[in-house]
Design a protein around this motif. Structure first.
Motif, PDB file in Angstrom:
ATOM      1  N   VAL A  61       0.791  -1.171   0.137  1.00  0.00           N
ATOM      2  CA  VAL A  61      -0.233   0.060  -0.041  1.00  0.00           C
ATOM      3  C   VAL A  61       1.026   1.174   0.079  1.00  0.00           C
ATOM      4  O   VAL A  61       0.616   2.295  -0.782  1.00  0.00           O
ATOM      5  CB  VAL A  61      -0.983  -0.144   1.203  1.00  0.00           C
ATOM      6  N   LYS A  62       1.898   1.153   0.485  1.00  0.00           N
ATOM      7  CA  LYS A  62       3.108   2.218   0.668  1.00  0.00           C
ATOM      8  C   LYS A  62       3.381   2.480  -0.798  1.00  0.00           C
ATOM      9  O   LYS A  62       3.340   3.788  -1.003  1.00  0.00           O
ATOM     10  CB  LYS A  62       4.334   1.750   1.384  1.00  0.00           C
ATOM     11  N   LYS A  63       3.702   1.807  -1.734  1.00  0.00           N
ATOM     12  CA  LYS A  63       3.965   2.210  -3.116  1.00  0.00           C
ATOM     13  C   LYS A  63       2.789   2.627  -3.683  1.00  0.00           C
ATOM     14  O   LYS A  63       2.804   3.643  -4.490  1.00  0.00           O
ATOM     15  CB  LYS A  63       4.339   0.736  -3.721  1.00  0.00           C
ATOM     16  N   GLU A  66       2.474   6.284  -2.523  1.00  0.00           N
ATOM     17  CA  GLU A  66       3.301   6.864  -3.361  1.00  0.00           C
ATOM     18  C   GLU A  66       3.108   7.464  -4.668  1.00  0.00           C
ATOM     19  O   GLU A  66       3.353   8.481  -5.421  1.00  0.00           O
ATOM     20  CB  GLU A  66       4.997   6.330  -3.306  1.00  0.00           C
ATOM     21  N   GLU A  67       2.486   6.378  -5.549  1.00  0.00           N
ATOM     22  CA  GLU A  67       2.178   6.647  -6.767  1.00  0.00           C
ATOM     23  C   GLU A  67       0.874   7.635  -6.780  1.00  0.00           C
ATOM     24  O   GLU A  67       1.054   8.520  -7.919  1.00  0.00           O
ATOM     25  CB  GLU A  67       1.663   5.529  -7.439  1.00  0.00           C
ATOM     26  N   ILE A  68       0.128   7.472  -6.137  1.00  0.00           N
ATOM     27  CA  ILE A  68      -0.948   8.585  -5.808  1.00  0.00           C
ATOM     28  C   ILE A  68      -0.319   9.783  -5.841  1.00  0.00           C
ATOM     29  O   ILE A  68      -0.947  10.857  -6.491  1.00  0.00           O
ATOM     30  CB  ILE A  68      -2.205   8.080  -4.896  1.00  0.00           C
ATOM     31  N   ALA A  69       0.140  10.112  -4.769  1.00  0.00           N
ATOM     32  CA  ALA A  69       0.985  11.436  -4.457  1.00  0.00           C
ATOM     33  C   ALA A  69       1.805  12.007  -5.510  1.00  0.00           C
ATOM     34  O   ALA A  69       2.066  13.129  -5.824  1.00  0.00           O
ATOM     35  CB  ALA A  69       1.827  11.069  -3.215  1.00  0.00           C
ATOM     36  N   ALA A  70       2.344  11.199  -6.471  1.00  0.00           N
ATOM     37  CA  ALA A  70       3.212  11.716  -7.594  1.00  0.00           C
ATOM     38  C   ALA A  70       2.356  11.963  -8.976  1.00  0.00           C
ATOM     39  O   ALA A  70       2.800  12.589  -9.897  1.00  0.00           O
ATOM     40  CB  ALA A  70       4.206  10.567  -7.917  1.00  0.00           C
TER      41      ALA A  70
END
Length: 81
Positions: A61-63, A66-70
């Motif tokens: 879920v961390k990844k 991070e993808e959503i934040a990017a």
């Protein structure tokens, strides 16, 4: 050796499913799994395999966060109703 980093401990049948998936992916007949609990993971798991852990499958879920934040800001986009 396959290193599976987990957010929480998994049941042995789930680890067996991961091992079978890695076997299909790599063509290996025998996969040994080393379990590691990763305190930085929110949920999910990562799999490292290959020469010196050179390949990574990240199902955490961390990844995903991070993808959503990017992603670029989509605040100005209007949805068609």
């Amino acid at each position: 050796m396959v290193v599976v980093t987990l957010a929480v401990q998994l049941e042995s049948q789930h680890l067996a499913q991961i091992a079978k998936g890695v076997q299909r992916l790599t063509g290996s007949k025998n996969v040994r799994i080393k379990k590691v609990i990763g305190p930085s993971l929110v949920a999910g798991f990562t799999i490292r395999y290959g020469n010196s852990g050179s390949k990574l499958i990240d199902m955490s879920v961390k990844k995903q966060l991070e993808e959503i934040a990017a992603q670029p800001d989509i605040g100005d986009v209007q949805l068609a109703v």
